[in-house]
Design a protein around this motif. Structure first.
Motif: not given
Length: 376
Positions: A78-86
């Motif tokens: 979810f950290s990777f996902l949040f960074y990519q979405i941001k």
């Protein structure tokens, strides 16, 4: 006087189905996390068994260790996902502007070649592509979080998993006590088959998602699409929603290709990459890896997706196939419900042949028998 036994009334079955569906709908906040936790418990149980048998951990320490591993993996994901979405959201204005320019070019082309007034096609600012995209790019993260109900269940699901792993023998004993008319061996066979199906489905699904994510990312990297790895694995994660997920997963990178590349062929190339990977996944990767002992025919799979999406939303679409596979096992081992188990399964070759093909086969069999008699 001899009493003739009659079959159970159809109205009774219909009322039972309506009652069960209503309960499942009303108790969604309770039932869905329990089902997700039970499926994840099946997935991590081999690790728990390894810790208990090989490393001699007690049951509590084993369950807590598995939860810690799941938490670390989830945090990284979810950290990777949040960074990519941001990163994707920060570029949304640029994407929206370029897609807006492309939209205006399309309107101008239609006006010049088909004689339609451009103002009639887009006479309000509310329908401009820039406004539509700007209003929706920021909602991607919210949509992902709400679709899986993570906000409400993020604490409940680990607790359920812990108790499923800790009290597993206790729950199995309860099932035996609840179905006293059933043979213990018969119940153990049903439970074992359900466990095998869920394990094969989950392990196979994770493996397939990893392979598809890598293939998608390679294809997008070759095309030079921004955030290629993110879009590649997002498309793989959306395999959780059969048939529909791959379509949704290809739309975002196709739009990004339209916004960032000089030619629309890049967008077509993105759709082509996802389509090619989908063909590989459906015909070669999944059949070789999953090896599920219970197969569901395509018609029932689509019906299950629609029904569970109406019942539980996006989460229902994700849970549709594993729940339906478990129901098939239960139906197959119940005398009254066996026809429904047959309906869920894959049809035999004889069920797919036309009447003419069946007559031709019988005619060939008769000719072979006559030739055999003449030769003898």
């Amino acid at each position: 006087m001899k009493v003739i036994k009659t079959e159970r009334p159809l109205a009774y079955d219909l009322i039972s189905v309506i009652a069960i569906v209503y309960i499942m709908y009303v108790l969604k906040p309770l039932i869905v996390p329990l089902i997700i936790a039970s499926i994840l418990s099946v997935m991590v149980f081999p690790i728990v068994r390894f810790l208990e048998t090989k490393l001699r951990f007690n049951r509590i320490i084993s369950a807590l260790s598995v939860l810690l591993i799941l938490s670390i993996i989830s945090l990284i994901f979810f950290s990777f996902l949040f960074y990519q979405i941001k990163d994707f959201a920060e570029k949304s204005d640029m994407y929206a502007g370029k897609l807006g320019e492309l939209y205006q070019k399309i309107l101008t082309y239609v006006e010049h070649n088909f004689g339609m007034n451009k103002k009639l096609l887009a006479n309000s600012n509310e329908f401009k592509i820039e406004n539509i995209l700007k209003n929706n790019f920021s909602k991607i993260g919210t949509l992902i979080s709400e679709s899986s109900s993570l906000i409400g269940d993020v604490f409940l699901i680990p607790i359920y998993i812990f108790f499923f792993l800790l009290y597993r023998k206790f729950f199995i004993t309860f099932i035996h006590k609840a179905f006293t008319r059933k043979n213990n061996v018969h119940l153990n066979i049903i439970l074992s088959k359900i466990y095998d199906v869920q394990k094969n489905y989950l392990v196979g699904l994770v493996t397939v998602m990893g392979i598809v994510g890598v293939l998608n990312s390679i294809g997008l990297l070759i095309l030079g699409i921004d955030n290629a790895i993110f879009f590649g694995f997002l498309g793989a994660i959306l395999l959780l929603i059969p048939y529909i997920g791959i379509i949704i997963g290809s739309l975002l990178p196709a739009l990004v290709a339209l916004a960032t590349k000089d030619s629309y062929w890049y967008s077509i190339g993105v759709i082509g990459v996802f389509g090619f990977v989908q063909i590989l996944e459906g015909n070669f990767i999944t059949p070789k890896i999953t090896g599920s002992k219970v197969s569901i025919n395509s018609f029932i799979a689509v019906v299950a997706l629609v029904a569970f999406s109406m019942l539980w939303g996006t989460t229902g679409m994700i849970l549709a196939l594993p729940v339906t596979a478990s129901l098939k096992i239960i139906f197959d081992h119940s005398v009254n419900l066996k026809p429904y188990g047959f309906l869920i399964g894959e049809p035999l070759d004889e069920h797919l042949k036309s009447a003419a093909m069946v007559r031709l086969k019988k005619w060939k069999m008769i000719r072979m028998k006559k030739r055999f008699k003449l030769s003898s």
